[in-house]
Design an enzyme around this catalytic site. Structure first.
Site, PDB file in Angstrom:
ATOM      1  N   ASP A  57     -13.756   5.689  -3.319  1.00  0.00           N
ATOM      2  CA  ASP A  57     -13.132   5.182  -4.551  1.00  0.00           C
ATOM      3  C   ASP A  57     -13.799   5.729  -5.819  1.00  0.00           C
ATOM      4  OD1 ASP A  57     -11.173   3.569  -3.378  1.00  0.00           O
ATOM      5  OD2 ASP A  57     -12.533   1.869  -3.202  1.00  0.00           O
ATOM      6  N   ILE A  62      -8.351   1.590 -13.902  1.00  0.00           N
ATOM      7  CA  ILE A  62      -8.342   1.908 -12.469  1.00  0.00           C
ATOM      8  C   ILE A  62      -7.119   1.317 -11.757  1.00  0.00           C
ATOM      9  CG2 ILE A  62     -10.845   2.159 -12.377  1.00  0.00           C
ATOM     10  CD1 ILE A  62     -10.837  -0.572 -10.858  1.00  0.00           C
ATOM     11  N   LYS A 117     -13.400  -4.619   2.779  1.00  0.00           N
ATOM     12  CA  LYS A 117     -14.260  -3.480   2.419  1.00  0.00           C
ATOM     13  C   LYS A 117     -15.749  -3.726   2.697  1.00  0.00           C
ATOM     14  CE  LYS A 117     -11.293  -1.201  -0.951  1.00  0.00           C
ATOM     15  NZ  LYS A 117     -11.209  -0.488  -2.215  1.00  0.00           N
ATOM     16  N   GLY A 128      -4.608   4.854 -13.451  1.00  0.00           N
ATOM     17  CA  GLY A 128      -5.339   4.708 -12.187  1.00  0.00           C
ATOM     18  C   GLY A 128      -4.740   5.507 -11.040  1.00  0.00           C
ATOM     19  N   GLY A 181     -16.345  -4.272 -16.904  1.00  0.00           N
ATOM     20  CA  GLY A 181     -16.196  -4.972 -15.629  1.00  0.00           C
ATOM     21  C   GLY A 181     -17.414  -4.719 -14.763  1.00  0.00           C
ATOM     22  N   ALA A 182     -17.719  -5.683 -13.888  1.00  0.00           N
ATOM     23  CA  ALA A 182     -18.906  -5.529 -13.032  1.00  0.00           C
ATOM     24  C   ALA A 182     -18.635  -6.097 -11.642  1.00  0.00           C
ATOM     25  CB  ALA A 182     -20.098  -6.206 -13.678  1.00  0.00           C
ATOM     26  N   SER A 217       0.819  -1.222   0.000  1.00  0.00           N
ATOM     27  CA  SER A 217       0.000   0.000   0.000  1.00  0.00           C
ATOM     28  C   SER A 217       0.851   1.269   0.000  1.00  0.00           C
ATOM     29  CB  SER A 217      -0.910   0.018   1.230  1.00  0.00           C
ATOM     30  OG  SER A 217      -1.582   1.265   1.292  1.00  0.00           O
ATOM     31  N   LYS A 218       0.470   2.210  -0.872  1.00  0.00           N
ATOM     32  CA  LYS A 218       1.164   3.507  -0.951  1.00  0.00           C
ATOM     33  C   LYS A 218       0.468   4.530  -0.055  1.00  0.00           C
ATOM     34  CE  LYS A 218       4.184   2.856  -4.393  1.00  0.00           C
ATOM     35  NZ  LYS A 218       5.586   2.838  -3.966  1.00  0.00           N
ATOM     36  N   GLU A 255     -24.309   7.548   2.148  1.00  0.00           N
ATOM     37  CA  GLU A 255     -25.252   7.033   1.159  1.00  0.00           C
ATOM     38  C   GLU A 255     -24.587   6.199   0.050  1.00  0.00           C
ATOM     39  OE1 GLU A 255     -27.400  10.188  -0.782  1.00  0.00           O
ATOM     40  OE2 GLU A 255     -28.184   8.760  -2.271  1.00  0.00           O
TER      41      GLU A 255
HETATM   42  P1  ATR Z   1     -12.834  -5.947  -7.987  1.00  0.00           P
HETATM   43  O1  ATR Z   1     -13.350  -5.886  -6.582  1.00  0.00           O
HETATM   44  O2  ATR Z   1     -11.397  -5.514  -8.139  1.00  0.00           O
HETATM   45  O3  ATR Z   1     -13.738  -5.258  -8.956  1.00  0.00           O
HETATM   46  P2  ATR Z   1     -13.968  -8.503  -8.591  1.00  0.00           P
HETATM   47  O4  ATR Z   1     -15.168  -8.095  -7.807  1.00  0.00           O
HETATM   48  O5  ATR Z   1     -13.386  -9.865  -8.387  1.00  0.00           O
HETATM   49  O6  ATR Z   1     -12.783  -7.489  -8.378  1.00  0.00           O
HETATM   50  O7  ATR Z   1     -14.327  -8.301 -10.158  1.00  0.00           O
HETATM   51  C1  ATR Z   1     -13.461  -8.714 -11.155  1.00  0.00           C
HETATM   52  C2  ATR Z   1     -13.968  -8.249 -12.521  1.00  0.00           C
HETATM   53  O8  ATR Z   1     -13.035  -8.755 -13.510  1.00  0.00           O
HETATM   54  C3  ATR Z   1     -15.335  -8.809 -12.918  1.00  0.00           C
HETATM   55  O9  ATR Z   1     -15.958  -7.899 -13.816  1.00  0.00           O
HETATM   56  C4  ATR Z   1     -14.948 -10.106 -13.654  1.00  0.00           C
HETATM   57  O10 ATR Z   1     -15.924 -10.581 -14.581  1.00  0.00           O
HETATM   58  P3  ATR Z   1     -17.099 -11.600 -14.101  1.00  0.00           P
HETATM   59  O11 ATR Z   1     -18.162 -10.743 -13.453  1.00  0.00           O
HETATM   60  O12 ATR Z   1     -17.551 -12.260 -15.339  1.00  0.00           O
HETATM   61  O13 ATR Z   1     -16.451 -12.550 -13.130  1.00  0.00           O
HETATM   62  C5  ATR Z   1     -13.715  -9.622 -14.416  1.00  0.00           C
HETATM   63  N1  ATR Z   1     -12.850 -10.751 -14.777  1.00  0.00           N
HETATM   64  C6  ATR Z   1     -12.055 -11.474 -13.943  1.00  0.00           C
HETATM   65  N2  ATR Z   1     -11.385 -12.424 -14.645  1.00  0.00           N
HETATM   66  C7  ATR Z   1     -11.769 -12.305 -15.957  1.00  0.00           C
HETATM   67  C8  ATR Z   1     -11.436 -12.977 -17.177  1.00  0.00           C
HETATM   68  N3  ATR Z   1     -10.552 -13.977 -17.197  1.00  0.00           N
HETATM   69  N4  ATR Z   1     -12.023 -12.546 -18.313  1.00  0.00           N
HETATM   70  C9  ATR Z   1     -12.908 -11.518 -18.323  1.00  0.00           C
HETATM   71  N5  ATR Z   1     -13.273 -10.840 -17.209  1.00  0.00           N
HETATM   72  C10 ATR Z   1     -12.715 -11.222 -16.033  1.00  0.00           C
END
Ligand code: ATR
Length: 277
Positions: free
Chosen positions: A103, A217, A66, A240, A128-129, A15-16, A78
């Site tokens: 964040d 990020i 977290k 990021g 990403g989700a 950690s920085k 909120e």
């Molecule tokens: P963080 O808290 O850093 O966001 P996370 O909650 O584990 O980490 O989320 C990782 C993200 O990377 C998700 O969007 C994941 O996609 P899925 O929802 O389908 O799991 C994505 N991810 C991780 N490995 C992947 C891979 N090999 N190919 C494509 N997406 C990937």
């Protein structure tokens, strides 16, 4: 009395945050200390009790705590409540603990500092989700970004965020790659920035429009494979690092009521992390 702050996580050595906050205390002549504390998941409850007993004024929370920290807090801001995740704890004047998540807003500030606000109405693609993506999606919505599409390997995870936001749409990574020319801003939020090998890129950026803005990020490495590819396509890139510095600055402001100098910190950390964007 001297104030003290901490960051709790596992692992914590990388950690920085201690370097950053300590530099700000010195710069602003604030009599305070900030220490990294290695806290494993099993020890979270005792660690929170200890932080309270020993009089910490506040602390940052990083992986894997977290979400797990929430039951130990008295109150949530909120945005932290919506995200279901806390990265900053403030001990209030009453001695209670309030959780914030800085964040997402940190990301928006960093983006706007780098490229302004002219893109607020333009189509934005979030890739990403996971937890990080959720935070950024809600913060962007709160800050007035309305045209948001979320692409993810598992479309259902993206759809869940869209449903909660009440706007936007969810698509697959393949569809995102095909429709890349539709988007003015891309934000890479999967674990790909950290990865090497086949997953280093969620998809190819060949169809990217000239003049697009591409953010990641991840800040270590500064130039992720995704940003390198975007730069090669002529995009304006946003690393990021700004998000990291601003999430810390917003936490600092919650604790001490003043906003520290983020520009000089970005320059300092950029040098430590190996140079130019
Ligand atoms: P963080 O808290 O850093 O966001 P996370 O909650 O584990 O980490 O989320 C990782 C993200 O990377 C998700 O969007 C994941 O996609 P899925 O929802 O389908 O799991 C994505 N991810 C991780 N490995 C992947 C891979 N090999 N190919 C494509 N997406 C990937």
């Amino acid at each position: 009395m001297k104030k003290w702050f901490a960051v709790i996580g596992d692992p914590i050595e990388h950690s920085k945050s201690p370097t950053m906050h300590t530099a700000w205390f010195e710069e602003m002549a604030i009599d305070a200390a900030y220490i990294p504390l290695h806290v494993s998941a099993d020890n979270l409850a005792t660690a929170v009790t200890a932080l309270k007993t020993l009089g910490a004024s506040g602390w940052n929370v990083t992986i894997p705590h977290k979400t797990a920290i929430i039951p130990f807090l008295d109150e949530l801001d909120e945005l932290a409540e919506k995200m279901g995740a806390v990265n900053t704890v403030v001990r209030t004047a009453m001695g209670t603990l309030k959780g914030y998540n800085t964040d997402g807003v940190g990301f928006v500030r960093s983006l706007e500092e780098a490229v302004g606000t002219a893109h607020k109405d333009k189509p934005i693609l979030l890739i990403g989700a996971g937890g990080a993506a959720r935070g950024i999606a809600f913060a962007m919505q709160q800050q007035g970004y309305m045209n948001i599409t979320i692409a993810n390997r598992t479309v259902a995870n993206a759809q869940a965020i869209v449903d909660e936001m009440g706007v936007g749409c969810a698509i697959s990574l393949t569809e995102a790659e095909e429709r890349l020319a539709d988007f003015a801003v891309l934000v890479q939020m999967t674990s790909a920035g950290l990865a090497t090998g086949s997953f280093a890129m969620p998809f190819s950026l060949e169809r990217l429009t000239k003049g697009a803005i591409v953010a990641d990020i991840v800040y270590n490495p500064l130039m992720t494979p995704f940003l390198q590819a975007a730069k090669a396509q002529g995009a304006t890139i946003v690393t990021g690092l700004g998000m990291f510095v601003h999430q810390g600055a917003i936490a600092f402001e919650h604790w001490l009521g003043r906003y520290p100098n983020t520009n000089s910190m970005i320059v300092q950390l950029q040098a430590q992390l190996g140079g130019q964007e």
